[in-house]
Motif scaffolding. Sequence first.
Motif, PDB file in Angstrom:
ATOM      1  N   LEU A 265       0.853  -1.185   0.000  1.00  0.00           N
ATOM      2  CA  LEU A 265       0.000   0.000   0.000  1.00  0.00           C
ATOM      3  C   LEU A 265       0.892   1.240   0.000  1.00  0.00           C
ATOM      4  CD1 LEU A 265      -2.999   0.832   0.158  1.00  0.00           C
ATOM      5  CD2 LEU A 265      -2.751   0.907   2.631  1.00  0.00           C
ATOM      6  N   ALA A 266       1.003   1.893  -1.158  1.00  0.00           N
ATOM      7  CA  ALA A 266       1.851   3.082  -1.296  1.00  0.00           C
ATOM      8  C   ALA A 266       0.976   4.327  -1.184  1.00  0.00           C
ATOM      9  CB  ALA A 266       2.577   3.055  -2.642  1.00  0.00           C
ATOM     10  N   VAL A 267       0.943   4.929   0.001  1.00  0.00           N
ATOM     11  CA  VAL A 267       0.061   6.066   0.254  1.00  0.00           C
ATOM     12  C   VAL A 267       0.793   7.104   1.094  1.00  0.00           C
ATOM     13  CG1 VAL A 267      -2.063   4.721   0.132  1.00  0.00           C
ATOM     14  CG2 VAL A 267      -0.902   4.990   2.314  1.00  0.00           C
ATOM     15  N   ASP A 268       0.208   8.276   1.127  1.00  0.00           N
ATOM     16  CA  ASP A 268       0.661   9.350   2.007  1.00  0.00           C
ATOM     17  C   ASP A 268      -0.293   9.383   3.204  1.00  0.00           C
ATOM     18  OD1 ASP A 268       1.517  11.597   3.283  1.00  0.00           O
ATOM     19  OD2 ASP A 268       1.283  12.962   1.584  1.00  0.00           O
ATOM     20  N   PRO A 269       0.151   8.975   4.391  1.00  0.00           N
ATOM     21  CA  PRO A 269      -0.772   8.921   5.543  1.00  0.00           C
ATOM     22  C   PRO A 269      -1.427  10.269   5.858  1.00  0.00           C
ATOM     23  CG  PRO A 269       1.270   7.764   6.040  1.00  0.00           C
ATOM     24  CD  PRO A 269       1.497   8.467   4.738  1.00  0.00           C
TER      25      PRO A 269
END
Length: 525
Positions: A265-269
Amino acid sequence: MREEMAQREAAELLRGHRKPRSPHGWGLLVALWLLAFYEPVVTEGHLRRKNMEFIFIRFSAWEFAGCDKLWAGLVTTLCHHVRQHFGALPLSVFHVLGSRPRFASGFSQREWILKKGTCLRLWGLLLVLAAGIAILLVALLVPGIKEHHALKVVGSAVASLSGSSLVLGALSILKNFVVSEKKKIERLTNSERFAGQLGFMSKIRSEVEVLVDFLAFMEVFERRRLRVVLEITSLDLCYPEKVAGVFNAMATLLSDANAPFIFLLAVDPSVIVPCLEQTGCMKGLADNGYLYLNRAVTLPFSIPEMGERSRLRSVESAIRTREDLMYRIIAGNVAKTRGAAGPPAPPGWREADSEAVAWIHEAFRCLHDGSDVLSRYLPENGASVRRVVNTIPITLRLLLHRGGGAGLLSPRAAAAWVVLADRWPCRLSWTLQCLEDAGQSFPPPDSSGRSLWSIFQEHAGELSALRQPLGKVLSLDGDPELFQAFLARDFPFGAGEARQLLGVTVNLDHSIRHQMGLLRALGRL
């Protein structure tokens, strides 16, 4: 992961284990034979296998952001890639004849057990079919029996019933071959009548379970472990309810403890957490998105700060696309110089374009030079690097078109200005607005010799007082200490240079300055 996969494969062969096989070519016939007549068994030897194959699947949530059920896009992408990897025929046969592997009893090393029931049924149908055909042929060909219509009816009925069972099985395989799992799920999601029923999710779940069982079967057949790696990107570009739907889909796929799925999961928290908190999935977790992420993610990995070498590599990859554009321009200039057909160029066009190309090359060289201080201020985000690289050619061409490049500004200074506008849009906009307001006052002060840093220092207190209305804009800025070092030491732009560059600045949102001007005017009423 590919290197790890190759190393494990080589290590298993050195231990004397049997070579893995593939369901392609001759292996496809073997796989179909085992699918039809044998049941796989998970033995102790299979559990000890260390070799592994990763099936990589990329899922860009942005591509499915327009559909009502984003999680359905995740499941259909999974089904489509698994079907594409192994082939449609083995998966279609497994839907009809396949079975999930069972664990061996004791220390038996037999990985395939004959399906006695399937074989008996098949032989029984073939015998009945042969008997029916024989009776029908006798009734049709033997003299003296042709007149007995009852025998013809019995023979045709027996042959039809046994043959229809075989035909139905073949039609089921053909149906699964033509209608993929992806089409089935899309048909379910498009049906409003069925989507409202209670069994909708269970139907989707059953399709996923068949896929998991098929992967378990292929593990035993290929003699190695299989893991499906789904890389989920662009989730922070979707609506909040779509984000929560993807997390629910992940939970559905991972509900089985033995599911062979790995989610990256490549996301910006900082973007995902507010999205989760706006939906109903936070109930019971005190509306804390970070707590939800901690429970959903089993291996957190925050990308560390980008080093100088990685930053330069990112710049190089972004510059390479612009260099291709410049080479096309140079090739076009050569063709026109050699008398290629086409309308005549305006006077001085070739000279101006050649000068612009030379400036662009020089600016890119400064960006990519690790010894140049400018490279230290490049953004770490790849998208921001591409913005800077795409903006520099436009800024330089506009600067040369306006005649502002003669002697006063260098390509390096213009590139530094583009980086300044990209890294600190709020602070730069505030400084430019204060400079503009000072020039509009009466009598106007002589600020041509002042530096931008001194102007910012003079009005920094006023900007601090407007932190609340400008909070979202201030969050766009990078490190304030780097901003000070940039303007006060490394690139001390003056007011005159700022006025000259402002007219060619295309990567700075001028609505920010307009909002700041209104706030300053209201504060002075």
